[in-house]
Write an enzyme that holds these catalytic residues in place. Sequence first.
Site, short mmCIF file in Angstrom:
data_model
loop_
_atom_site.label_atom_id
_atom_site.label_comp_id
_atom_site.label_asym_id
_atom_site.label_seq_id
_atom_site.Cartn_x
_atom_site.Cartn_y
_atom_site.Cartn_z
N ASN A 9 39.55 34.40 85.32
CA ASN A 9 39.89 35.49 84.40
C ASN A 9 39.22 35.34 83.04
OD1 ASN A 9 41.86 37.12 85.97
ND2 ASN A 9 43.00 35.21 86.01
N ILE A 12 33.22 31.83 84.01
CA ILE A 12 32.57 31.48 85.26
C ILE A 12 32.15 30.02 85.18
CG2 ILE A 12 30.62 31.90 86.82
CD1 ILE A 12 30.44 34.72 85.82
N ASP A 103 41.66 31.44 94.64
CA ASP A 103 41.53 30.14 93.97
C ASP A 103 42.64 29.19 94.39
OD1 ASP A 103 43.38 31.80 92.66
OD2 ASP A 103 42.87 31.05 90.66
#
Length: 244
Positions: A9, A12, A103
């Site tokens: 969120n 990267i 994730d």
Amino acid sequence: MILLADVGNSRIKWVGCEGGEFQRRGRVAHGAESWSELAARLWADLPRPARVLIVSVAGPAARVELSAWVERNWAVEAEFVVSTAAACGIRNSYAEPERMGADRWVAMIAARALLGPQTCYVVDCVTAVTIDALAADGQHLGGVIVPGMRLMREALYRETRQIPLETGEPRLFGRSTRDGVWGGALYAVASAIDGITERMIASHGPGVRLLTGGATGVVGPHLRGEYRLEPELIFTGLKVIANA
């Protein structure tokens, strides 16, 4: 080289996996730039990878633009991990497995690969804090999601009129409102992690508590339980999936 990327969120992160080892790496926060611009900034100078595996919680736009950039620049189809009913020795507890954050799924796959058949509690401390319990037989028992420190602070700034948006020091005994907010968020997250994992252990039994995520450097020193730090947990899980 296999490119492994974790699209969260807030940022990267990526590694290049060669010969089973993480040889290259990078990270960048994302904000005003497009996903294509971010990909170019991160990866334009890399050699063409044989495969690209991505776990993303950033939504469909990120998937579309990153896939297009990878295809356009490397003629490779990006592989996005999704949560499934079962994979790599673990089983999902969700009635709709694909609705679990990918994730979390990847982190549990990594935990199973690292620890083998033993109970563990996987704590991922990023924008949100997730805590998942994995039984020794590979069954996901369930988990919780807690707002991370930044989300807690932003909620206070947004919902109150007397607390301005200021950077503070996370002190236990804050002597200003800004320090009180920063300390409150830190100790709330640390207490939640300790308290929830202790309740899970009391309910299901002892197990290894794995700790990962970008906020562990801040939260970790304030935890009172015993945790095994695994900063590369997501990339380990992606590597397991790539080799499966």
